[in-house]
Scaffold this motif. Structure first.
Motif, PDB file in Angstrom:
ATOM      1  N   UNK A 182       2.229  12.650 -24.200  1.00 23.75           N
ATOM      2  CA  UNK A 182       2.904  14.126 -24.506  1.00 23.75           C
ATOM      3  C   UNK A 182       3.276  14.654 -22.965  1.00 23.75           C
ATOM      4  N   UNK A 183       2.932  14.147 -22.070  1.00 28.55           N
ATOM      5  CA  UNK A 183       3.598  14.434 -20.491  1.00 28.55           C
ATOM      6  C   UNK A 183       4.251  13.680 -20.159  1.00 28.55           C
ATOM      7  N   UNK A 184       3.975  12.329 -20.215  1.00 28.18           N
ATOM      8  CA  UNK A 184       4.757  11.180 -19.789  1.00 28.18           C
ATOM      9  C   UNK A 184       4.666  11.349 -18.444  1.00 28.18           C
ATOM     10  N   UNK A 185       5.953  11.355 -17.726  1.00 29.38           N
ATOM     11  CA  UNK A 185       6.268  11.691 -16.386  1.00 29.38           C
ATOM     12  C   UNK A 185       6.873  12.966 -16.107  1.00 29.38           C
ATOM     13  N   UNK A 186       6.484  13.670 -15.288  1.00 28.46           N
ATOM     14  CA  UNK A 186       7.180  14.978 -14.848  1.00 28.46           C
ATOM     15  C   UNK A 186       7.330  14.927 -13.315  1.00 28.46           C
ATOM     16  N   UNK A 187       8.768  15.267 -12.917  1.00 24.47           N
ATOM     17  CA  UNK A 187       8.895  15.171 -11.498  1.00 24.47           C
ATOM     18  C   UNK A 187       7.795  16.133 -10.692  1.00 24.47           C
ATOM     19  N   UNK A 188       7.360  16.066  -9.662  1.00 21.14           N
ATOM     20  CA  UNK A 188       6.240  16.728  -9.064  1.00 21.14           C
ATOM     21  C   UNK A 188       4.930  16.018  -9.272  1.00 21.14           C
ATOM     22  N   UNK A 189       4.601  15.390 -10.242  1.00 20.32           N
ATOM     23  CA  UNK A 189       3.458  14.422 -10.448  1.00 20.32           C
ATOM     24  C   UNK A 189       3.462  13.413  -9.307  1.00 20.32           C
ATOM     25  N   UNK A 190       4.568  12.982  -8.813  1.00 19.88           N
ATOM     26  CA  UNK A 190       4.833  11.740  -7.820  1.00 19.88           C
ATOM     27  C   UNK A 190       4.179  12.344  -6.511  1.00 19.88           C
ATOM     28  N   UNK A 191       4.299  13.682  -6.076  1.00 21.50           N
ATOM     29  CA  UNK A 191       4.053  14.335  -4.724  1.00 21.50           C
ATOM     30  C   UNK A 191       2.263  14.569  -5.024  1.00 21.50           C
ATOM     31  N   UNK A 192       1.871  15.076  -6.128  1.00 25.83           N
ATOM     32  CA  UNK A 192       0.459  15.059  -6.377  1.00 25.83           C
ATOM     33  C   UNK A 192      -0.358  13.777  -6.366  1.00 25.83           C
ATOM     34  N   UNK A 193       0.215  13.037  -7.161  1.00 24.49           N
ATOM     35  CA  UNK A 193      -0.361  11.378  -7.074  1.00 24.49           C
ATOM     36  C   UNK A 193      -0.491  11.089  -5.485  1.00 24.49           C
ATOM     37  N   UNK A 194       0.850  11.089  -4.999  1.00 26.07           N
ATOM     38  CA  UNK A 194       0.845  10.486  -3.604  1.00 26.07           C
ATOM     39  C   UNK A 194      -0.080  11.090  -2.730  1.00 26.07           C
ATOM     40  N   UNK A 195      -0.808  12.396  -2.850  1.00 26.36           N
ATOM     41  CA  UNK A 195      -1.905  12.923  -2.060  1.00 26.36           C
ATOM     42  C   UNK A 195      -3.150  12.569  -2.718  1.00 26.36           C
ATOM     43  N   UNK A 196      -3.207  12.193  -3.907  1.00 27.50           N
ATOM     44  CA  UNK A 196      -4.615  11.744  -4.350  1.00 27.50           C
ATOM     45  C   UNK A 196      -4.847  10.593  -3.897  1.00 27.50           C
ATOM     46  N   UNK A 197      -3.625   9.541  -3.888  1.00 25.60           N
ATOM     47  CA  UNK A 197      -3.739   8.242  -3.117  1.00 25.60           C
ATOM     48  C   UNK A 197      -4.245   8.518  -1.623  1.00 25.60           C
ATOM     49  N   UNK A 198      -3.803   9.107  -0.997  1.00 20.49           N
ATOM     50  CA  UNK A 198      -4.091   9.179   0.282  1.00 20.49           C
ATOM     51  C   UNK A 198      -5.414   9.815   0.760  1.00 20.49           C
ATOM     52  N   UNK A 199      -6.207  10.681  -0.305  1.00 17.64           N
ATOM     53  CA  UNK A 199      -7.383  11.244  -0.240  1.00 17.64           C
ATOM     54  C   UNK A 199      -8.393  10.042  -0.624  1.00 17.64           C
ATOM     55  N   UNK A 200      -8.144   9.787  -2.054  1.00 15.95           N
ATOM     56  CA  UNK A 200      -9.111   8.904  -2.552  1.00 15.95           C
ATOM     57  C   UNK A 200      -9.163   7.367  -2.188  1.00 15.95           C
ATOM     58  N   UNK A 201      -8.020   6.854  -1.782  1.00 19.33           N
ATOM     59  CA  UNK A 201      -7.904   5.596  -1.071  1.00 19.33           C
ATOM     60  C   UNK A 201      -8.455   4.563  -2.169  1.00 19.33           C
ATOM     61  N   UNK A 202      -8.239   4.820  -3.521  1.00 16.27           N
ATOM     62  CA  UNK A 202      -8.627   4.095  -4.390  1.00 16.27           C
ATOM     63  C   UNK A 202      -7.560   4.152  -5.536  1.00 16.27           C
ATOM     64  N   UNK A 203      -6.865   3.285  -6.214  1.00 19.88           N
ATOM     65  CA  UNK A 203      -5.664   3.766  -7.070  1.00 19.88           C
ATOM     66  C   UNK A 203      -6.431   4.072  -8.464  1.00 19.88           C
ATOM     67  N   UNK A 204      -7.620   3.388  -8.693  1.00 24.06           N
ATOM     68  CA  UNK A 204      -8.343   3.838 -10.151  1.00 24.06           C
ATOM     69  C   UNK A 204      -8.641   5.451  -9.973  1.00 24.06           C
ATOM     70  N   UNK A 205      -9.584   5.566  -8.934  1.00 28.62           N
ATOM     71  CA  UNK A 205     -10.091   7.170  -8.774  1.00 28.62           C
ATOM     72  C   UNK A 205      -8.894   7.996  -8.707  1.00 28.62           C
ATOM     73  N   UNK A 206      -7.549   7.886  -7.923  1.00 26.27           N
ATOM     74  CA  UNK A 206      -6.378   8.457  -8.062  1.00 26.27           C
ATOM     75  C   UNK A 206      -5.901   8.871  -9.530  1.00 26.27           C
ATOM     76  N   UNK A 207      -6.013   7.640 -10.207  1.00 28.53           N
ATOM     77  CA  UNK A 207      -5.719   8.080 -11.567  1.00 28.53           C
ATOM     78  C   UNK A 207      -6.426   8.958 -12.299  1.00 28.53           C
ATOM     79  N   UNK A 208      -7.890   8.765 -12.179  1.00 28.55           N
ATOM     80  CA  UNK A 208      -8.595   9.626 -12.997  1.00 28.55           C
ATOM     81  C   UNK A 208      -8.780  10.793 -12.367  1.00 28.55           C
ATOM     82  N   UNK A 209      -8.292  11.541 -11.205  1.00 23.89           N
ATOM     83  CA  UNK A 209      -8.287  12.570 -10.734  1.00 23.89           C
ATOM     84  C   UNK A 209      -7.000  13.243 -11.224  1.00 23.89           C
TER      85      UNK A 209
END
Lengths: 379, 213
Positions: A182-209
């Motif tokens: 329903x969401x798929x991918x929306x521009x801006x999710x790239x920026x949010x996810x990049x930050x989640x990766x930088x903080x969580x330092x785990x791909x899977x945790x970034x995904x769940x966040x």
């Protein structure tokens, strides 16, 4: 990514600026005043850190878990003394989080307080790994858009520019587009996810966040279809603006400045494209613990802090430039948090929910109407 | 000699599919900057630049850059409302991106003001490996809707000044024509209502825009 900041002085034609590398790997040119503000925030953060270590020492490493759980469940378990104590502690935890989670603990506290950990457990073991297998080699409209955006997500950041950074960012976004069609991918999710990766330092945790943000924390449909959720939130902010900062609301009306011109990026990128990273992280600490209401508080705080200057502007262009510039330089994160949480008065969630319910049909009607006009006239 | 103040402030909006180079075109034009890795645009922003349309006349352009992904389409009206001109951008190496131009034209023709001036830019000509780029379909389409068509490269700084100059020139003409028409209507209405004939031959200053100085 080092957590210490290094700096050297450079001469920037008119004023001295200092190149500083922040704890997330982003480089900033700070004026003397900004460097001092940042330094003071760092000192306060170290004090704050001591309190967290003290709690951890006396109560154990996962000391906040029980408090969070009690806070989330309220008094559902009855009025036992233990529950009362836990909820009282929960409110002190809330205060502590508003003062900032120490960078070293950020990932694990977010994981607990956002509910992402719970979400992962409920999905069952191997969910993410299976999802990755499913999407491997598939091409969709979303993967094409993601491939367009991955290399232009904070270009210049050392880790995000690396092969590892780009691969992980792509994988999390593609996996999520599969989980939530329903969401798929929306521009801006790239920026949010990049930050989640930088903080969580785990791909899977970034995904769940990311999943927790979109599915449980933010208002529904903020990123899907025609961004209707984002339109609703913008209108709710407009209502709040009229109440909290009426003079500014009048000025926007007079200049013909739609609020969406100012706040779309705030609602979609959750400030990561607008504020300095260390300031954004303070907001996210509270966002994950208290919910989407925080976005309204911060949006209004940014407007309030710059109100006097904004009121002097004579055109939409001038107003936007002034606000964007001031926002980009909000290095005093303590001040922003203080205004957002102490100087805006009460913010009952009940009235925000009521506003959302009121605005939702209006937004839908507006979008429908536009679609109908577009189709009728062109047929 | 003091530079003459601009004859008009014109609002231009950049529209087109994501990654066709809208932001790069704008940055090259307004600041003469270029980066191979331009961040994806989310929040629309704008830059201003003064353009000479002939030896004596200059206009100030406020150029609004927008997000390209289809779902941001719903934010479009905020940007093209009150626009004097629109520049529709596509990527010459990606034929699909031209469909998006057509879809924007359709919408602008119906929803934006009647006087909006259109131009189409086929960007990234530096990337095309063909000796001769065949853009017959695109130029014919542009002609059919009364838009001019240009090929550009933000990377090599080719064709960009020409696009904006063309837009500025035509938008100024269109704006003056609209202002004259409005004045004509006014001069027939005023005397009838008031019973006295007021002749005001001073040229009207262009109406002050409420936005984008």
């Amino acid at each position: 990514m080092s957590s210490t900041s290094t700096g050297h002085w450079a001469f920037d034609s008119w004023k001295m600026t200092q190149q500083v590398l922040d704890s997330y790997g982003f480089s900033h040119a700070l004026t003397g005043e900004e460097a001092v503000q940042r330094q003071m925030c760092e000192t306060r953060a170290r004090e704050q850190q001591k309190m967290w270590w003290e709690k951890e020492r006396t109560l154990g490493p996962g000391w906040y878990e029980d408090e969070l759980e009690a806070g989330q469940n309220g008094f559902a378990g009855g009025f036992s003394m233990a529950a009362v104590t836990a909820v009282a502690n929960g409110s002190s935890l809330k205060k502590l989080i508003r003062k900032g989670i120490p960078a070293q603990s950020r990932a694990k506290v977010w994981w607990s307080c956002s509910g992402a950990g719970k979400k992962e457990r409920e999905a069952g073991e191997g969910y993410y790994a299976n999802l990755l297998k499913l999407v491997e080699g598939k091409e969709t409209v979303h993967t094409r858009q993601i491939d367009n955006d991955v290399h232009r997500t904070f270009p210049g950041h050392p880790w995000l520019d690396s092969e590892e950074g780009k691969t992980l960012l792509r994988r999390v976004l593609v996996a999520y587009s599969w989980r939530n069609p329903g969401v798929g991918y929306c521009q801006s999710m790239n920026y949010v996810t990049a930050f989640l990766l930088l903080v969580m330092r785990s791909e899977e945790h970034a995904f769940w966040m990311l999943a927790t943000l979109l599915e449980d924390i933010l208002y529904e449909d903020s990123y899907s279809g025609d961004l209707s959720g984002c339109h609703v939130e913008t209108r709710v902010l407009g209502e709040l603006l009229e109440k909290k900062l009426p003079r500014l609301a009048v000025l926007l009306e007079k200049l013909g400045c739609e609020l969406a011109l100012l706040c779309t990026e705030w609602f979609l990128c959750l400030f990561v494209k607008s504020l300095p990273p260390e300031t954004t992280m303070r907001i996210w600490d509270v966002l994950f613990n208290e919910g989407a209401k925080v976005i309204f508080r911060v949006a209004l705080a940014l407007l309030k802090m710059n109100e006097a200057n904004l009121l002097k502007t004579k055109s939409v262009g001038e107003l936007i430039h002034l606000l964007q510039d001031a926002t980009r330089h909000t290095y005093d994160r303590d001040e922003l948090m203080k205004v957002a949480f102490e100087k805006l008065g009460s913010f009952p969630m009940k009235s925000i929910l009521k506003q959302r319910r009121r605005q939702h049909p209006l937004v839908m009607a507006e979008l429908q109407d536009r679609l109908r006009k577009h189709e009728n006239k062109s047929s | 000699m003091r530079a003459a103040s601009p004859a008009a402030n014109l609002k231009v909006v950049l529209l087109g599919e994501g990654r066709v180079g809208k932001t790069s075109l704008l940055l090259r034009f307004a600041k003469d900057e270029f980066s191979d890795t331009q961040q994806a645009t989310i929040q629309a922003s704008f830059l201003s630049k003064k353009v000479l349309v002939d030896a004596e006349t200059s206009v100030a352009l406020s150029i609004w850059d927008t997000a390209g992904q289809e779902r941001f389409h719903s934010l479009g009206p905020i940007y093209y409302r009150d626009a004097d001109a629109a520049l529709l951008v596509y990527d010459v190496t990606d034929k699909d991106s031209f469909d998006r131009v057509k879809s924007w034209v359709k919408e602008l023709k119906k929803m934006a003001g009647r006087n909006i001036v259109l131009a189409i830019a086929g960007n990234k000509i530096d990337l095309d490996r063909q000796e001769e780029l065949d853009l017959t379909e695109q130029t014919e389409y542009a002609e059919s809707i009364g838009a001019s068509h240009f090929t550009t490269s933000a990377k090599l700084n080719k064709g960009i000044d020409a696009v904006f100059q063309d837009l500025a020139k035509r938008a100024l003409v269109s704006k003056r024509r609209a202002a004259a028409a409005a004045e004509a209507v006014e001069s027939t209405l005023v005397p009838r209502r008031q019973g006295t004939l007021i002749i005001d031959e001073r040229p009207k200053a262009p109406p002050k825009r409420s936005c984008c100085s």
